[in-house]
Motif scaffolding. Structure first.
Motif, mmCIF file in Angstrom:
data_model
loop_
_atom_site.group_PDB
_atom_site.id
_atom_site.type_symbol
_atom_site.label_atom_id
_atom_site.label_comp_id
_atom_site.label_asym_id
_atom_site.label_seq_id
_atom_site.Cartn_x
_atom_site.Cartn_y
_atom_site.Cartn_z
ATOM 1 N N UNK A 230 0.826 -1.205 0.000
ATOM 2 C CA UNK A 230 0.000 0.000 0.000
ATOM 3 C C UNK A 230 0.863 1.259 0.000
ATOM 4 N N UNK A 231 1.939 1.259 0.789
ATOM 5 C CA UNK A 231 2.835 2.411 0.802
ATOM 6 C C UNK A 231 3.501 2.624 -0.541
ATOM 7 N N UNK A 232 3.913 1.521 -1.174
ATOM 8 C CA UNK A 232 4.542 1.621 -2.490
ATOM 9 C C UNK A 232 3.545 2.104 -3.533
ATOM 10 N N UNK A 233 2.280 1.696 -3.381
ATOM 11 C CA UNK A 233 1.246 2.177 -4.301
ATOM 12 C C UNK A 233 1.087 3.690 -4.191
ATOM 13 N N UNK A 234 1.135 4.204 -2.960
ATOM 14 C CA UNK A 234 1.069 5.658 -2.775
ATOM 15 C C UNK A 234 2.233 6.338 -3.482
ATOM 16 N N UNK B 287 7.436 -3.249 -8.572
ATOM 17 C CA UNK B 287 7.704 -3.788 -7.243
ATOM 18 C C UNK B 287 6.447 -4.269 -6.550
ATOM 19 N N UNK B 288 5.348 -3.511 -6.690
ATOM 20 C CA UNK B 288 4.077 -3.913 -6.062
ATOM 21 C C UNK B 288 3.591 -5.236 -6.643
ATOM 22 N N UNK B 289 3.554 -5.324 -7.967
ATOM 23 C CA UNK B 289 3.035 -6.543 -8.610
ATOM 24 C C UNK B 289 3.900 -7.742 -8.235
ATOM 25 N N UNK B 290 5.225 -7.543 -8.261
ATOM 26 C CA UNK B 290 6.120 -8.645 -7.904
ATOM 27 C C UNK B 290 5.935 -9.083 -6.470
ATOM 28 N N UNK C 164 1.505 -14.329 -2.654
ATOM 29 C CA UNK C 164 0.405 -15.275 -2.886
ATOM 30 C C UNK C 164 0.918 -16.657 -3.286
ATOM 31 N N UNK C 165 2.166 -16.977 -2.926
ATOM 32 C CA UNK C 165 2.750 -18.220 -3.424
ATOM 33 C C UNK C 165 2.041 -19.477 -2.904
ATOM 34 N N UNK C 166 1.301 -19.361 -1.785
ATOM 35 C CA UNK C 166 0.536 -20.510 -1.294
ATOM 36 C C UNK C 166 -0.812 -20.639 -1.997
ATOM 37 N N UNK C 167 -1.147 -19.649 -2.791
ATOM 38 C CA UNK C 167 -2.457 -19.633 -3.450
ATOM 39 C C UNK C 167 -2.327 -19.834 -4.950
ATOM 40 N N UNK C 168 -1.326 -19.179 -5.573
ATOM 41 C CA UNK C 168 -1.151 -19.245 -7.024
ATOM 42 C C UNK C 168 -0.009 -20.193 -7.354
ATOM 43 N N UNK C 169 0.084 -20.654 -8.595
ATOM 44 C CA UNK C 169 1.158 -21.580 -8.976
ATOM 45 C C UNK C 169 2.545 -20.970 -8.768
ATOM 46 N N UNK C 170 3.535 -21.845 -8.593
ATOM 47 C CA UNK C 170 4.908 -21.411 -8.343
ATOM 48 C C UNK C 170 5.455 -20.583 -9.506
ATOM 49 N N UNK C 171 5.120 -20.978 -10.736
ATOM 50 C CA UNK C 171 5.645 -20.252 -11.892
ATOM 51 C C UNK C 171 5.139 -18.810 -11.915
ATOM 52 N N UNK C 172 3.956 -18.586 -11.315
ATOM 53 C CA UNK C 172 3.396 -17.239 -11.285
ATOM 54 C C UNK C 172 3.924 -16.458 -10.084
ATOM 55 N N UNK C 173 3.937 -17.085 -8.910
ATOM 56 C CA UNK C 173 4.348 -16.374 -7.697
ATOM 57 C C UNK C 173 5.837 -16.063 -7.693
ATOM 58 N N UNK C 174 6.640 -17.036 -8.103
ATOM 59 C CA UNK C 174 8.090 -16.864 -8.058
ATOM 60 C C UNK C 174 8.688 -16.703 -9.446
ATOM 61 N N UNK C 175 8.240 -17.507 -10.383
ATOM 62 C CA UNK C 175 8.788 -17.420 -11.748
ATOM 63 C C UNK C 175 8.552 -16.063 -12.377
ATOM 64 N N UNK D 158 11.148 -11.833 -11.132
ATOM 65 C CA UNK D 158 11.636 -10.913 -12.165
ATOM 66 C C UNK D 158 10.990 -9.532 -12.108
ATOM 67 N N UNK D 159 9.684 -9.476 -11.784
ATOM 68 C CA UNK D 159 9.038 -8.175 -11.688
ATOM 69 C C UNK D 159 9.609 -7.365 -10.526
#
Length: 414
Positions: free
Chosen positions: A16-20, A48-51, A57-68, A72-73
């Motif tokens: 949230x702070x980074x979004x500001x 940075x926010x998206x990354x 959310x690595x426990x919710x979304x696939x590893x390739x999305x959360x970390x892969x 990089x983002x």
């Protein structure tokens, strides 16, 4: 410790702070497109926010999305953060170097060591963030060598501290405990350093805004104190600086006033552009020829002033006459032809003792009037009688005029 420090909450607050910061940075750039550094900072914040959100959310979304993709983002964001400081100081950043961390993350993603080891990923991320924050600190320091803004030391320290916080994760991860165990419990050190890193990251982002504020104030101050055409001090700045110097009673001081001869004819004959070129050329010559400790200014029009601390009558007159000869010899190129000018100079010198600036200026102005009345392109110099003259000068303009007396030296063109 966990009941006081909850890592997901820390990450939410950080996001949230980074979004500001992103909204403010892009808003500043949108209002003034010349502030390219804030456009880069805004993009860095968004990446940075998206990354951070994807990795959180690595426990919710696939590893390739959360970390892969999340890694990089995040690395692209910190690379752009470094680039923002380079852009702020009008240097062209290497965007290939800025995205090197992200590209390296994509390259090693297929490795089993990367996918299976949380310690490896923690060490790799700490190294990338630490290096980029260290580079940001270097950019701030390097910019300070050319533009020493008041906030630069603190901004450099903030970014360097942020780099050290990230690098400190490496020995903790290798020798103390993994950042996350098999039951997805976060190590206390990892949560604590994450909190400190989130705070220092916010300070690092706002440090660019503080540097921009310092720069704006510096530019306004320079604009208020300098002549826009020549870059010399203006009359107000000259008076403020010289009054402090004249308060020292144990030092001789010479005041030189300059007036370009027949300057109006230059404007009438060759135009105002030629007149401006003459004024700029004269100012450059004045800046080069006068001693390093001299205070030079444009009083307005074709009138200039110079204070020479420590110069007595003979030295002040000699410097003035050497400059007069340099002006006489100087040819000024303009639109395929050359212009030449001469200058009349009035010099007033105070020996040991104090004197008011008004009296010193009035005395030099009297000598300048005498130089112009006696044919121009010459120097007239006057030695004021020291502290007694200062006492007489306190009575006002009429008393000052009456106090102008002493030994006059003449210097005529050869």
């Amino acid at each position: 410790m966990e009941q006081f420090l909850h890592l997901p909450t820390i990450m939410v607050v950080y996001a949230l702070g980074t979004l500001v910061v992103a909204v403010i940075s892009l808003g500043i750039w949108w209002r003034d497109r010349s502030n390219r550094a804030f456009a880069v900072l805004g993009l860095a914040s968004v990446a940075g926010i998206v990354g951070a959100v994807l990795h959180g959310l690595r426990l919710v979304v696939p590893f390739w999305l959360s970390t892969g993709l999340g890694f990089p983002l995040a690395f692209a964001g910190i690379g752009l953060f470094w680039s923002a400081f380079a852009v702020f100081d009008n240097r062209r950043p290497s965007y290939l170097a800025a995205f090197a961390g992200a590209l390296l993350s994509l390259a090693i993603y297929p490795l089993s060591l990367f996918q299976d080891s949380t310690v490896f990923r923690a060490v790799f991320a700490a190294a990338v963030f630490g290096v980029y924050n260290g580079l940001a600190a270097w950019e701030v320091y390097r910019g300070g060598l050319r533009e020493p803004l008041p906030f630069r030391p603190l901004a450099c320290a903030i970014n360097l501290g942020h780099a050290l916080l990230w690098l400190a994760r490496i020995p903790f991860a290798l020798f103390v405990a993994p950042p996350v165990d098999a039951q997805e419990h976060y190590a206390v050190w990892f949560v604590g350093l994450s909190l400190l890193s989130a705070l220092s990251n916010m300070f690092g982002m706002f440090s660019l805004a503080m540097l921009a504020k310092d720069r704006s104030e510096r530019r306004y101050r320079i604009a208020a104190e300098t002549d826009a055409l020549t870059g010399l001090d203006n009359r107000r700045s000259f008076i403020a600086r010289t009054e402090a110097m004249l308060a020292r009673p144990d030092e001789a001081t010479a005041m030189l006033l300059f007036d370009l001869d027949h300057f109006k004819s230059v404007n009438d004959t060759d135009g105002h552009l030629a007149g401006d070129r003459v004024l700029v050329a004269f100012s450059e010559l004045l800046r080069r020829q006068m001693p390093e400790n001299a205070v030079v200014a444009r009083f307005g029009g074709e009138e200039f002033a110079c204070l020479l601390p420590g110069a007595g009558l003979d030295e002040g007159r000699a410097i003035a006459d050497a400059f007069r000869r340099a002006v006489e010899r100087h040819l000024i190129p303009f639109e395929g032809r050359t212009l030449s000018i001469t200058v009349s100079i009035g010099v007033a010198v105070i020996g040991e003792g104090t004197v008011t600036l008004d009296l010193l200026l009035a005395s030099a102005d009297t000598m300048l009037y005498l130089a112009k009345a006696e044919g121009r392109n010459c120097v007239r110099a006057l030695q004021l009688p020291g502290a007694k003259a200062a006492a007489a000068g306190r009575g006002g303009a009429s008393d000052q005029a009456g106090a102008i007396s002493g030994r006059i030296l003449h210097s005529r063109p050869a």
